[in-house]
Design a protein around this motif. Sequence first.
Motif, short mmCIF file in Angstrom:
data_model
loop_
_atom_site.label_atom_id
_atom_site.label_comp_id
_atom_site.label_asym_id
_atom_site.label_seq_id
_atom_site.Cartn_x
_atom_site.Cartn_y
_atom_site.Cartn_z
N ASP A 198 106.67 -21.38 58.12
CA ASP A 198 105.49 -21.67 57.32
C ASP A 198 104.60 -22.71 58.00
N GLU A 199 103.33 -22.65 57.67
CA GLU A 199 102.36 -23.59 58.22
C GLU A 199 102.63 -25.00 57.71
N ASN A 200 102.55 -25.97 58.65
CA ASN A 200 102.71 -27.40 58.34
C ASN A 200 104.01 -27.69 57.59
N SER A 201 105.09 -27.08 58.06
CA SER A 201 106.37 -27.21 57.37
C SER A 201 107.46 -27.70 58.32
N GLU A 202 108.64 -27.94 57.75
CA GLU A 202 109.84 -28.20 58.54
C GLU A 202 110.68 -26.93 58.53
N CYS A 203 111.00 -26.42 59.70
CA CYS A 203 111.83 -25.22 59.80
C CYS A 203 113.29 -25.63 59.88
N ALA A 252 103.35 -25.48 67.83
CA ALA A 252 102.27 -24.61 67.36
C ALA A 252 102.63 -23.19 67.76
N TRP A 253 102.43 -22.23 66.84
CA TRP A 253 102.76 -20.86 67.21
C TRP A 253 101.66 -19.88 66.77
N SER A 254 101.54 -18.81 67.52
CA SER A 254 100.52 -17.79 67.24
C SER A 254 101.00 -16.47 67.84
N VAL A 255 100.33 -15.39 67.46
CA VAL A 255 100.69 -14.05 67.93
C VAL A 255 99.43 -13.34 68.40
N THR A 256 99.51 -12.67 69.55
CA THR A 256 98.41 -11.88 70.09
C THR A 256 98.76 -10.39 69.98
N SER A 257 97.86 -9.62 69.39
CA SER A 257 98.07 -8.17 69.21
C SER A 257 97.43 -7.41 70.38
N ARG A 258 98.15 -6.39 70.88
CA ARG A 258 97.68 -5.64 72.03
C ARG A 258 97.87 -4.14 71.82
N SER A 259 97.07 -3.35 72.55
CA SER A 259 97.20 -1.90 72.53
C SER A 259 96.84 -1.35 73.90
N SER A 260 97.59 -0.36 74.37
CA SER A 260 97.30 0.25 75.67
C SER A 260 96.02 1.08 75.62
N ARG A 261 95.53 1.37 74.42
CA ARG A 261 94.32 2.19 74.26
C ARG A 261 93.05 1.35 74.27
N SER A 262 93.20 0.02 74.29
CA SER A 262 92.02 -0.84 74.22
C SER A 262 92.18 -2.03 75.16
N ASP A 263 91.07 -2.44 75.77
CA ASP A 263 91.08 -3.63 76.61
C ASP A 263 91.00 -4.91 75.78
N GLN A 264 90.71 -4.77 74.51
CA GLN A 264 90.56 -5.93 73.65
C GLN A 264 91.91 -6.38 73.09
N VAL A 265 92.03 -7.67 72.82
CA VAL A 265 93.21 -8.21 72.15
C VAL A 265 92.73 -8.98 70.93
N ALA A 266 93.65 -9.26 70.02
CA ALA A 266 93.30 -10.01 68.81
C ALA A 266 94.34 -11.11 68.59
N SER A 267 93.88 -12.28 68.22
CA SER A 267 94.77 -13.41 68.02
C SER A 267 94.91 -13.74 66.53
N SER A 268 96.10 -14.14 66.17
CA SER A 268 96.35 -14.59 64.80
C SER A 268 95.84 -16.01 64.62
N GLU A 269 96.01 -16.56 63.43
CA GLU A 269 95.82 -17.98 63.25
C GLU A 269 96.89 -18.73 64.05
N THR A 270 96.72 -20.04 64.21
CA THR A 270 97.74 -20.87 64.83
C THR A 270 98.34 -21.78 63.76
N TRP A 271 99.66 -21.71 63.60
CA TRP A 271 100.35 -22.53 62.61
C TRP A 271 101.18 -23.62 63.30
N LEU A 272 101.30 -24.76 62.64
CA LEU A 272 102.11 -25.87 63.13
C LEU A 272 103.37 -26.00 62.29
N PHE A 273 104.47 -26.43 62.93
CA PHE A 273 105.70 -26.70 62.19
C PHE A 273 106.58 -27.65 63.00
N TYR A 274 107.53 -28.29 62.32
CA TYR A 274 108.56 -29.08 62.98
C TYR A 274 109.86 -28.29 62.98
N ASN A 275 110.49 -28.18 64.14
CA ASN A 275 111.82 -27.60 64.20
C ASN A 275 112.81 -28.69 63.83
#
Length: 228
Positions: A36-41, A100-123
């Motif tokens: 979760d965002e701004n949480s302790e994992c 800080a963590w985030s995810v990038t979405s990719r497809s072989s059918r497109s040169d474009q990528v899309a980024s998620s939000e960036t969330w912070l947490f403490y491990n």
Amino acid sequence: MIRKILGLSILALLVSCGGDDGPPPAPEGAELVFPDENSECTTGVSVNETLSQVTFQWKASKNTESYTLSVVNLDTNVPQTISTSSTSASLSIAKGTPFAWSVTSRSSRSDQVASSETWLFYNAGSQTTYPPFPAQLVSPLSGSTVLKSIANEVVLEWQGADADNDIASFEVFFSTDSLPEDSVGTTNANTMEFPVSVESATVYYWKIITTDEEGNTSDSGVFEFKVY
């Protein structure tokens, strides 16, 4: 004869239009789920005294074949990445450390990528209280060139967060030195902007020190910008 030519022309036009489907759809950004965002994992599986394995989860995004998970240690700014076609992935990361963590979405059918939000947490580690997350400097962007106001000012903006939700203050350091040590003011936990006086054709450096009610602190790192 004219009717036949007209018919062939219409057929050719229909075939031509039907064959142009446009560019393939670009992937969309994934919606983050856990940690979760701004949480302790606290769900990590201990690997050794310093590392635990955390499973990151997100929702599937449209037009996406694979995802790249990026997890950045905010103490060292060192990233870890892993690619997967699934909507989860596990990494061994440092205990008692902000990330800080985030995810990038990719497809072989497109040169474009899309980024998620960036969330912070403490491990989770052995701590019972955590320092604030390093402030995320928003504006001016590092490396940018900006216009000053009529009052010869630029407004510094940032975002702050804390897993314990006990931020006490933000201290603003601002200077023409690349390692700014001049404190120019302090704001409360609800104020995340600060106007500073500037001159044209000058490069400035700034950072934010966040302090919580326990006296714990975090350093945003230094951003720089130039004034027209």
